[in-house]
Structures are given as C-alpha cells and as structure tokens.
Design a protein around this motif. Structure first.
Motif, PDB file in Angstrom:
ATOM      1  N   MET A  88       0.872  -1.004   0.109  1.00 34.28           N
ATOM      2  CA  MET A  88      -0.028   0.048  -0.031  1.00 34.28           C
ATOM      3  C   MET A  88       1.116   1.221  -0.116  1.00 34.28           C
ATOM      4  N   GLU A  89       1.994   1.331   0.789  1.00 33.85           N
ATOM      5  CA  GLU A  89       2.859   2.417   0.942  1.00 33.85           C
ATOM      6  C   GLU A  89       3.385   2.633  -0.507  1.00 33.85           C
ATOM      7  N   GLN A  90       3.921   1.734  -0.961  1.00 36.44           N
ATOM      8  CA  GLN A  90       4.577   1.586  -2.450  1.00 36.44           C
ATOM      9  C   GLN A  90       3.439   2.232  -3.436  1.00 36.44           C
ATOM     10  N   ASP A  91       2.570   1.798  -3.371  1.00 32.92           N
ATOM     11  CA  ASP A  91       1.365   2.265  -4.460  1.00 32.92           C
ATOM     12  C   ASP A  91       1.098   3.377  -4.274  1.00 32.92           C
ATOM     13  N   LEU A  92       0.961   4.252  -3.081  1.00 35.76           N
ATOM     14  CA  LEU A  92       0.649   5.540  -2.807  1.00 35.76           C
ATOM     15  C   LEU A  92       1.811   6.270  -3.161  1.00 35.76           C
TER      16      LEU A  92
END
Length: 298
Positions: A80-84
C-alpha cells in the motif's frame, strides 16, 4: 484488538535477529523499550509469543502463528505504501529484494542500471538460498527475488530466465579424475563430495539427478559459501560442482575444473508471486531485466 504497525515491524525484526539487544540497536530503540513493547503485545494477545534466553529468542507455537500473519500484514502494508508513493511515477519507495549469495556479483550490472534509472528507490536486499527465497516470497517478506531455476512452488510463483551458465566439477590439483576430459556422476560417487546447504536449488537438482541414476553421493560437507567450498576442495576434503562464473572467481592454481559428462547448467532468474500484483519498483526491475535480455540477444 489494536496492534500498531510499528509493533509488528519490531516483532518481526526481533525474530529475524534473534536477540533483544542487537534488535534494539538496529531499530534505534533501547533494549528495555523493545522488551516492554513485546510484553504489551503478548498481553494484548493474551499469548506468550517468545521463549526468552540470554543468548536468543525463539517462537512459541502461538508465536509461529502470529509471525506468519504479521509477515502477511506487513507485506500488504508495504505494498500500500509503495502504491501511494508512486501515484505520480516511480520516484521513491523501497524494493524488498531477495538475492542468492552465490549470484550476488552476477546481478550487479542490472542493479546498477536500476539505481541509475530510479535513484529515489531504496533497495533492501536479503540473502537467501533458492528455496529460502521462495519461502520469503510466499510469506510476503520480499517483493521479488534473484534465484536459481526452476522453482519448487511452480503453481504459486512465476519466473523469468536471466542467464544460464555451465556447471563444472571442481577438483584439487593432481586428483585422479583430473586426467578425464569429462566426469560422470558415477565417477563422483567414488569420492567425498561437498554440496550446498539444503535451501539451495542446486542441492535439490543434484539430489534429483542422482536419485534418477540410482547413485548415492558420499556427502562429506555442506556449506552456503562458495569460497569456503573452494578452499575445502583445495585441501583435498572433497569434490564439488560449481557454476562456471564461480569457478572463474576462485582463480586458484591449486584447483582444476572439468565439464560434466551429462551437461548441466545453472539457470538464474527472477521470481515473484502469482497471486499478488508486483509493486511498482519490482515491476520496474522485471521490465528492465527483460529489456537487458532483449539487448543481449539482438
């Protein structure tokens, strides 16, 4: 139940390192702070997760179950962190990369090219044998991994071949087999043999082949360090089979290398999970690797 992500991260690092003092140092915490954090976690779960001793910590049965779930949760959080972070393009983030120690020097060119293309992405590398890299992927501890092919978990993992190298028999000088141009498995069975640790794909490959041929190798030693294996061969402690690039790195005038009668290759590639989308950074590495292969073949 309310368990902070930071607590999960600290718990996983503690289990990985196996010692409160060293884990606290790497987490930039004091040892009492880390101890209290884990104690509060156990109180929240109403379960003892760790068996503590002066030397190391070990997981209880409840700890093993919690550890598996914590790995999955942290993996999802990381994704999720990488996608954001990459909504506006791959400018930052982290790539959790698994690398087999034997092939680390062979991946440098690709990783250097990746760093030039994506300087804002931090590479977090962990060393695993081939089987260990597969397990780390399935536990969502890494995003993508360099390993030897083929994979064991074929239904759960995808792969792409990067390069294939011949495997050579490594002999000490003046060994009787050095007079032969090519060496068979039956030849090797007559002498002590040095093999890699069980989580290396090559070890599984050797076991499969000798089982099919009905040959029992005389396993004298196991190691995950190719330079140590080379030193043992030099001292006459046994014979070994090594990939050609590793043979070239050994560069000792006390060693002789011979081809196998039944040609063998060491195939290295990238592997990733089938049922999870690649993180942007992992997808970029995979795309870059395919472009590199295309350039070499044209």
């Amino acid at each position: 139940m309310n368990v902070p992500i930071k607590t999960l991260h600290c718990f996983l690092r503690l289990v990985e390192i196996g010692n409160f003092t060293r884990a606290a140092e790497q987490l930039y915490l004091t040892q009492p702070t880390l101890s209290k954090m884990i104690q509060r976690l156990e109180e929240t779960l109403e379960q003892q997760l760790l068996i503590r001793s002066n030397q190391k910590v070990e997981l209880t049965q409840a700890g093993q179950l919690f550890h598996a779930s914590a790995c999955q949760i942290m993996g999802q959080w990381h994704r999720m962190e990488q996608d954001l972070a990459n909504l506006s393009g791959l400018k930052s983030g982290h790539l959790r990369l698994g690398v087999c120690p034997m092939m680390s020097s062979l991946t440098i060119d690709l990783l250097t090219e990746f760093r030039k293309a994506y300087p804002g992405v931090e590479l977090q590398m962990q060393e695993f044998g081939g089987f260990g890299s597969e397990q780390a992927l399935l536990a969502d501890m890494i995003d993508i991994g360099f390993t030897a092919l083929p994979v064991t978990h074929t239904e759960q993992l995808s792969s792409t071949l990067l390069q294939a190298y011949p495997l050579k028999v490594c002999l000490p000088q003046h060994h009787p087999l050095s007079e032969k141009e090519k060496i068979s498995w039956h030849d090797l069975a007559q002498y002590p043999f040095i093999v890699y640790n069980d989580d290396f794909s090559l070890t599984k490959q050797f076991s499969r082949i000798t089982r099919e041929l009905g040959i029992n190798l005389n396993i004298a030693f196991r190691s995950g360090q190719w330079d140590f294996i080379g030193s043992m061969v030099e001292e006459g402690m046994g014979l070994a089979i090594m990939p050609e690039p590793i043979c070239q790195k050994l560069g000792s005038n006390k060693l002789i290398f011979r081809a196998m009668e039944r040609e063998l290759t060491w195939q290295i590639g990238l592997i990733w999970r089938n049922n999870l989308p690649l993180t942007p950074a992992a997808d970029a590495l995979l795309t870059l690797s395919r472009r590199t292969i295309l350039r070499k073949t044209n």
